[in-house]
Scaffold this motif. Structure first.
Motif, PDB file in Angstrom:
ATOM      1  N   UNK A 297      94.783  43.128  34.378  1.00 11.80           N
ATOM      2  CA  UNK A 297      96.067  43.830  34.384  1.00 11.80           C
ATOM      3  C   UNK A 297      96.454  44.284  35.786  1.00 11.80           C
ATOM      4  N   UNK A 298      95.472  44.695  36.572  1.00 13.46           N
ATOM      5  CA  UNK A 298      95.750  45.088  37.955  1.00 13.46           C
ATOM      6  C   UNK A 298      96.298  43.902  38.737  1.00 13.46           C
ATOM      7  N   UNK A 299      95.684  42.738  38.584  1.00 14.59           N
ATOM      8  CA  UNK A 299      96.115  41.543  39.312  1.00 14.59           C
ATOM      9  C   UNK A 299      97.559  41.161  38.958  1.00 14.59           C
ATOM     10  N   UNK A 300      97.875  41.183  37.665  1.00 14.08           N
ATOM     11  CA  UNK A 300      99.218  40.792  37.230  1.00 14.08           C
ATOM     12  C   UNK A 300     100.260  41.801  37.717  1.00 14.08           C
ATOM     13  N   UNK A 301      99.978  43.077  37.555  1.00 16.29           N
ATOM     14  CA  UNK A 301     100.961  44.086  37.966  1.00 16.29           C
ATOM     15  C   UNK A 301     101.133  44.116  39.480  1.00 16.29           C
ATOM     16  N   UNK A 302     100.065  43.845  40.205  1.00 12.16           N
ATOM     17  CA  UNK A 302     100.168  43.791  41.648  1.00 12.16           C
ATOM     18  C   UNK A 302     101.173  42.721  42.070  1.00 12.16           C
ATOM     19  N   UNK A 303     101.094  41.546  41.450  1.00 10.29           N
ATOM     20  CA  UNK A 303     102.026  40.459  41.774  1.00 10.29           C
ATOM     21  C   UNK A 303     103.454  40.828  41.383  1.00 10.29           C
ATOM     22  N   UNK A 304     103.619  41.429  40.234  1.00  9.99           N
ATOM     23  CA  UNK A 304     104.952  41.803  39.760  1.00  9.99           C
ATOM     24  C   UNK A 304     105.579  42.864  40.653  1.00  9.99           C
ATOM     25  N   UNK A 333      99.215  50.704  37.026  1.00 10.30           N
ATOM     26  CA  UNK A 333      98.549  49.802  37.980  1.00 10.30           C
ATOM     27  C   UNK A 333      97.629  50.604  38.898  1.00 10.30           C
ATOM     28  N   UNK A 334      98.149  51.681  39.463  1.00 11.79           N
ATOM     29  CA  UNK A 334      97.333  52.477  40.371  1.00 11.79           C
ATOM     30  C   UNK A 334      96.280  53.270  39.600  1.00 11.79           C
ATOM     31  N   UNK A 335      96.633  53.707  38.387  1.00  8.59           N
ATOM     32  CA  UNK A 335      95.677  54.446  37.570  1.00  8.59           C
ATOM     33  C   UNK A 335      94.465  53.587  37.252  1.00  8.59           C
ATOM     34  N   UNK A 336      94.686  52.332  36.862  1.00 13.16           N
ATOM     35  CA  UNK A 336      93.570  51.457  36.517  1.00 13.16           C
ATOM     36  C   UNK A 336      92.672  51.194  37.721  1.00 13.16           C
ATOM     37  N   UNK A 337      93.273  51.090  38.900  1.00 16.08           N
ATOM     38  CA  UNK A 337      92.468  50.907  40.119  1.00 16.08           C
ATOM     39  C   UNK A 337      91.558  52.122  40.317  1.00 16.08           C
ATOM     40  N   UNK A 338      92.132  53.322  40.219  1.00 16.85           N
ATOM     41  CA  UNK A 338      91.347  54.536  40.365  1.00 16.85           C
ATOM     42  C   UNK A 338      90.317  54.692  39.255  1.00 16.85           C
ATOM     43  N   UNK A 339      90.694  54.322  38.042  1.00 14.91           N
ATOM     44  CA  UNK A 339      89.782  54.420  36.906  1.00 14.91           C
ATOM     45  C   UNK A 339      88.538  53.570  37.142  1.00 14.91           C
TER      46      UNK A 339
END
Length: 752
Positions: A297-304, A333-339
């Motif tokens: 999900x991080x990868x996809x949202x980063x591209x979007x 997106x940022x929450x999942x990275x921190x999580x």
């Protein structure tokens, strides 16, 4: 042999997990505060009783708290229905009222009298009237074993519907019932839902979103994250649809506002509607989040986000269209990275494995009944997580990547119309469905630009095709991959898709609907966007969803038993239920923290920090000229603290999504701030709580008042509030109407 530092830390964390929940951990049911939490809360600084927080017989703090819309919290701060929440919670409404000509997102909006307050169709504010334990009624007649999870759920839902309807029959109230402890208990919530909610005020984004994505999920923070609405009611003070004859709602309780501020160790109570946590997840569940779901999900949202960011910066029209959508995408997106960072820091999978080893030992060492009930649990859970792993990944790529393309999501929303034609639905029923789709179409194109969406599609479709496990990728998509492999790849396909689809313009889409209402479903089904959407969603329903659902149903059944077992194993521990968007209390204390070696953060930030971060070349850190002027002139009114204005503070309260906008209340029941975020180091708290690192971030109520009064010149709103106490600089607060009445009554009693 001496234990390693790693082993010692693991042992310490395991002791924490097995011990009674600490004061700063937990999202507690208001109904149970007296028996579970009252003594501990009072020991930490609460001056109230549990009945003053939650009561069904008299006005209490719960009567000043609402669920704002479907995903935030708000608090009532005047006797005339004034509602305070976060700027990001009201962002969608502010956007809907904005245009290039009237850009309230950028400039802010303030109603200087009631006639200027703006209506918001579809927005609701929901009060909780009462809560009730209905576990026995919900589980009546439901077998405890030898029943499929889906069949059990059907029986439960039948009981829930019957109980809910009976509870509110003959009243204007509504009711819903939610499972707790993974379905071991059930509670009913009787609600009062108001439908006429009007926008009163919002600061410019340079205040309400100051720091932008750069500072999101971070501390120190300087965001003035608030907006103000008003609840309107019918003449009888009951919910009513919008009408010019409606009047401001008179609440059962509204929160007085303290200007005294906070200091380390001060008691804090967060009252709100936290969305979703998974504190009792097993090691396999945590690993799935950490290793499978979050990275995809991080990868996809980063591209979007990269595509949207570029186009929003290039066009004001696109910026306004996508402002709320971008914020929503970026937030998690940022929450999942921190999580993921936090889970790694806590070695969460290993900690859960050690906890499970202790549980397995307890289960295996028990009597025959305990062994039969609990010994097979963990191996069965491991097997189900192994089964569902690829299906979880495939599901994430459908929801995040494929349906992240707005054209495909829109086309998919129209496909049921073709099914209605195929099933020969009555003409009137089809016409009504098409009319509804026409309204949705107009709204879709108002808030979307196909040139931008085409770029999103070019970025996301390759991620979808390459990230989905090959066995779960639709044959149609595999064919496209092969067909365009030597013709320019996905970029060439996307160019052709947007060039040929009639669903890329409102006129074209309405023309397709004209054909569908006449019974010509092929006008829709032959469109290339509809064909791709149908292939992806059709494959999802037949190849992914059945196995995913079967496995997750089994996991739910096993997890329910596991949580019941944990509560039997750890008899001295106070268990709190996972968040599920129901009203909860979290309590803790104002505390600084040290996130890393050599780094320590203070407990509050000020207006000085805004000026230090100011950067006119960076949209995240633009500062309004009026704010600079007030700062230079030290024109802070009664909201000053140590020669400046406090902006935000942190505390140890356990919060999550849905707590946005929640009131943060001191030990005397007074509003001291509005919750709006967590710190970057604490985002894993939805899965594992670390009291030394987790902090909730709160907008100091004094900064809100300063912006409303001094910056916006909307002092009439402040006069409507009840201000109590005095600032630490010794200035007396501006007296609101309610405060003056209270003083007058006290004087009358004294004279008597």
């Amino acid at each position: 042999m001496l234990p390693t530092l790693r082993q010692a830390l693991l042992a310490l964390l395991l002791l924490t997990l097995a011990a009674p929940a600490r004061a700063d951990e937990g999202m507690w049911l208001p109904l149970l505060l007296k028996q579970l939490n009252e003594a501990d809360m009072q020991k930490k600084g609460l001056k109230l009783t549990a009945d003053q927080i939650y009561s069904i017989n008299q006005g209490s703090l719960k009567d000043a708290v609402v669920q704002f819309g479907g995903g935030c919290t708000g608090e009532i701060i005047s006797n005339e229905g004034l509602l305070l929440t976060n700027h990001h919670c009201g962002y969608g409404q502010i956007q809907q009222h904005s245009s290039v000509e009237n850009d309230y997102l950028t400039k802010g909006y303030w109603a200087m009298d009631r006639s200027q307050e703006l209506t918001n169709p579809g927005l609701t504010a929901t009060f909780i009237i009462r809560m009730e334990d209905v576990t026995g009624q919900v589980l009546a007649g439901v077998p405890t074993r030898n029943i499929a999870e889906a069949d059990r759920e059907k029986l439960v839902q039948t009981n829930i519907q019957r109980i809910s309807q009976a509870a509110v029959q003959g009243t204007h109230y509504q009711a819903f019932i939610r499972p707790f402890y993974n379905g071991n208990e059930y509670y009913m919530f009787v609600t009062e839902v108001f439908q006429d909610i009007r926008l009163v005020g919002a600061p410019p984004s340079s205040i309400g979103k100051f720091g932008g994505d750069t500072d999101n999920w971070a501390w120190p923070r300087h965001t003035g994250d608030f907006s103000i609405f008003r609840i309107y009611a019918g003449p009888d003070n009951k919910p009513a649809p919008y009408s010019a004859q409606n009047v401001p709602f008179k609440p059962r309780h509204h929160l007085p506002i303290s200007l005294a501020g906070v200091q380390p160790g001060d008691f804090t109570l967060v009252f709100g509607f936290p969305g979703r946590t998974n504190e009792y997840l097993t090691s396999w569940g945590v690993d799935e989040v950490y290793s499978v779901s979050n990275p995809a999900k991080i990868k996809v949202r980063d591209a979007r986000l990269r595509v949207l960011d570029a186009d929003m910066k290039a066009s004001d029209k696109v910026r306004i269209q996508y402002a709320a959508k971008y914020a929503g995408i970026a937030n998690y997106w940022k929450k999942w990275i921190g999580e993921n960072r936090g889970l790694k820091k806590l070695d969460a999978v290993r900690v859960k494995q050690e906890q499970e080893a202790q549980f397995q030992q307890w289960a295996s060492a028990g009597d025959e009944a305990r062994r039969a009930a609990y010994a097979p649990l963990l191996p069965a859970l491991q097997q189900q997580y192994a089964t569902v792993r690829d299906y979880t990944l495939a599901r994430d790529y459908v929801t995040e990547a494929a349906m992240g393309v707005e054209l495909l999501a829109y086309a998919n929303s129209l496909l049921p119309l073709a099914e209605m034609v195929d099933k020969k639905a009555p003409a009137a029923e089809l016409a009504a469905a098409v009319d509804k789709a026409r309204g949705g179409t107009t709204n879709f194109f108002k808030n979307s630009t196909m040139a931008t969406d085409q770029k999103v599609a070019a970025a996301l479709l390759p991620l979808y095709a390459n990230g989905t496990p090959p066995a779960l990728l639709p044959a149609y998509v595999k064919t496209l991959q092969q067909q365009y492999a030597t013709k320019g790849g996905w970029n060439a396909y996307v160019t052709q898709l947007y060039g040929k689809s009639r669903l890329t313009s409102e006129a074209g889409a309405q023309a397709v609907l004209d054909e569908v209402v006449k019974g010509n479903a092929r006008a829709l089904l032959d469109d290339p966007a509809a064909q791709l959407a149908a292939a992806i969603i059709g494959n999802y329903r037949t190849a992914i969803l059945p196995t995913y659902t079967a496995a997750t149903d089994q996991i739910a059944l096993l997890q329910r038993t596991y949580v019941a077992g944990l509560r039997q194993q750890q008899t001295t521990r106070k268990f709190y239920p996972d968040a599920n968007s129901t009203l909860r209390v979290a309590y803790g204390q104002v505390q600084p923290y040290a996130p890393a070696d050599g780094t320590k953060y203070d407990f509050y930030t000020t207006l000085d920090g805004i000026m230090e971060k100011a950067d006119p070349t960076n949209p995240d850190f633009e500062v309004p000229a009026r704010l600079v002027e007030l700062y230079k002139n030290k024109d802070f009114g009664p909201y000053a603290y140590k020669g400046t204005v406090p902006v935000a503070f942190i505390a140890t309260n356990h919060t999550t999504g849905g707590n946005s906008g929640s009131p943060v209340i001191n030990g005397r029941g007074e509003l001291i701030g509005t919750n709006f975020d967590r710190n970057w180091e604490g985002t894993m708290s939805d899965i594992m709580f670390d009291p030394d690192r987790v902090r909730n971030i709160t907008l100091d109520v004094r900064y809100m008042l300063f912006v409303v009064d001094k910056f916006a010149g909307a002092g009439h709103l402040v006069k409507e509030m009840t201000l109590v106490g005095s600032t630490s600089d010794g200035a007396a607060p501006t007296e609101g109407k309610k405060m003056k009445k209270v003083k007058a009554k006290k004087k009358e009693k004294a004279d008597a």
